[in-house]
Design an enzyme around this catalytic site. Structure first.
Site, PDB file in Angstrom:
ATOM      1  N   ASN A 292       0.800  -1.217   0.000  1.00 26.25           N
ATOM      2  CA  ASN A 292       0.000   0.000   0.000  1.00 26.25           C
ATOM      3  C   ASN A 292       0.839   1.277   0.000  1.00 26.25           C
ATOM      4  OD1 ASN A 292       0.465  -1.262   2.666  1.00 26.25           O
ATOM      5  ND2 ASN A 292      -0.320   0.676   3.449  1.00 26.25           N
TER       6      ASN A 292
ATOM      7  N   SER B 136     -11.529  -4.341  -0.125  1.00 26.44           N
ATOM      8  CA  SER B 136     -12.272  -3.261   0.521  1.00 26.44           C
ATOM      9  C   SER B 136     -12.767  -2.283  -0.529  1.00 26.44           C
ATOM     10  CB  SER B 136     -11.361  -2.534   1.523  1.00 26.44           C
ATOM     11  OG  SER B 136     -12.097  -1.601   2.278  1.00 26.44           O
TER      12      SER B 136
ATOM     13  N   THR C 202     -26.966  -8.196  10.818  1.00 27.79           N
ATOM     14  CA  THR C 202     -27.776  -7.869   9.641  1.00 27.79           C
ATOM     15  C   THR C 202     -26.905  -7.251   8.549  1.00 27.79           C
ATOM     16  OG1 THR C 202     -29.711  -7.485  11.029  1.00 27.79           O
ATOM     17  CG2 THR C 202     -29.751  -6.552   8.812  1.00 27.79           C
TER      18      THR C 202
ATOM     19  N   CYS D  70      -3.338   4.673   7.669  1.00 26.18           N
ATOM     20  CA  CYS D  70      -3.598   4.203   9.026  1.00 26.18           C
ATOM     21  C   CYS D  70      -2.533   4.678  10.012  1.00 26.18           C
ATOM     22  CB  CYS D  70      -3.667   2.677   9.051  1.00 26.18           C
ATOM     23  SG  CYS D  70      -4.959   2.024   7.972  1.00 26.18           S
TER      24      CYS D  70
END
Length: 391
Positions: free
Chosen positions: A151, A199, A237, A325
């Site tokens: 990344n 992602s 859910t 991050c």
């Protein structure tokens, strides 16, 4: 002042078509897909169709696709799930020193819980040595987890060869493919991967939604306990609207991959060459050829990365010094240090990651402003004064 976004490796703009595909599932089709009435059935149909599309794109079956909250969850689930699900067979995991922290911190957690982890070195380009991987395997090895492309520096690993080694030794193989989706064609069987993370927000989809490919027959623990969703492996859910958005973004990403990559490579090379021609004492980080089409990572000597990013921001340019991050940290990149860069040079790293919405005009604007900013910051640097004096 322009508004130039060149941090697409951190996240991307959601495409208009993706937003439009999601809206009905926030409004009229908002039913719980586990319900039997019409609104629920409509949501279930969208959920199934989205899962099918993701599976086709990866060369998998729909029953091998599990939706998650994103890349970090997918990495955590893959690694912890295999580790705890196979501890009767062994307790050894192999990874690299340049993985995303979602992998590294997960491996560190497992080390504190009775597992052994080998962290492979990389060369100056960020590439692993396959012989090092082979030599690290022992009778207790249950998992190899190595990212498809880094990344920060964009280096693409020999995933197919790694998959072959894993299969020959009957070891599960997980790859963090978050950065490559939408840039490289994926076929999980051809690659030989057993688990693969992705992602949506890295390929112009919404944040907070991702997926994990789990090959049929892989033994791993469920990640969230509760309901029977995701075939009893991840309760909760399903977020149908975001799942639909992920699927639409994935469909768009692979509609014309070849022209997409040609465009990004043209912009990338224009940016790299422009910086190298205009600024001295600059090093390109990552593999020269085996790198992501939109990745530019450079180290600029006699410059502090934080001052550089703030100056770029004042010029309307969004960039980063590495992983999003860890952007709040003043420590140099663990990736660059693992590649052998000294601390003082790693501190001056800059990542410019290009995407579909960037233009040649923006590239030229970045080159022009970066040149001026570097000169201004160096003029204030006593270290650079010493270098000028030596010359």
């Amino acid at each position: 002042m322009k508004d130039v976004y060149m941090d697409n490796a951190a996240t991307t703009q959601v495409k208009k078509e993706v937003v439009e595909s999601m809206i009905p599932y926030f409004t009229e089709n908002y039913g719980n897909p586990s319900s039997i009435y019409k609104k629920g059935r409509n949501s279930k149909k969208a959920l199934d169709e989205s899962r099918d599309l993701v599976a086709r794109t990866l060369g998998a079956t729909s029953r091998e696709i599990y939706f998650t909250s994103g890349g970090s969850e997918s990495d955590n689930w893959a690694i912890k799930g295999v580790a705890f699900g196979n501890k009767d067979k062994g307790n050894h995991i192999i990874t690299t020193k340049i993985e995303h922290h979602a992998v590294l911190h997960t491996c560190e957690y497992l080390e504190r819980n009775g597992f052994n982890v080998t962290y492979l070195d990389v060369d100056k380009y960020g590439m692993i040595n396959l012989d090092d991987l082979k030599n690290a395997i022992n009778d207790n090895t249950i998992l190899i987890t190595i990212m498809y492309a880094n990344n920060e520096v964009g280096t693409i690993q020999p995933i197919k060869e790694i998959g072959k080694i894993a299969k020959e030794n009957n070891i599960y193989f997980h790859t963090d493919a978050v950065q490559v989706i939408g840039n490289i064609e994926i076929d999980v069987d051809e690659l030989g991967v057993d688990l693969l993370s992705l992602s949506a927000h890295k390929f112009y989809g919404p944040k907070g939604i991702g997926a994990l490919y789990i090959r049929k027959g892989v033994k791993l623990h469920p990640y969230i306990h509760g309901g029977a969703q995701e075939r009893n492996r991840r309760a909760g859910t399903e977020n149908v609207a975001l799942i639909v958005g992920l699927a639409k973004a994935l469909e768009l990403a692979y509609e014309d991959l070849e022209s997409h990559n040609k465009y990004l490579i043209r912009l990338r090379d224009r940016l790299i060459n422009g910086i190298m021609d205009r600024i001295s004492n600059v090093k390109l980080n990552g593999h020269i050829e085996k790198r992501l089409p939109g990745n530019v990572n450079i180290s600029i000597e006699f410059i502090e990365g934080e001052a550089l990013l703030l100056s770029l921001d004042m010029a309307g340019i969004a960039a980063s010094s590495g992983s999003a991050c860890t952007s709040g940290s003043l420590d140099p990149s663990h990736v660059l240090l693992a590649m052998g860069l000294p601390h003082e040079i790693a501190h001056g790293s800059l990542r410019l990651s290009l995407g579909d919405f960037n233009s040649e005009e923006e590239v030229d604007y970045v080159i022009e402003n970066l040149t001026k900013i570097v000169q201004r910051l160096r003029d204030m640097s006593p270290l650079y004064e010493n270098v000028k004096g030596d010359n």
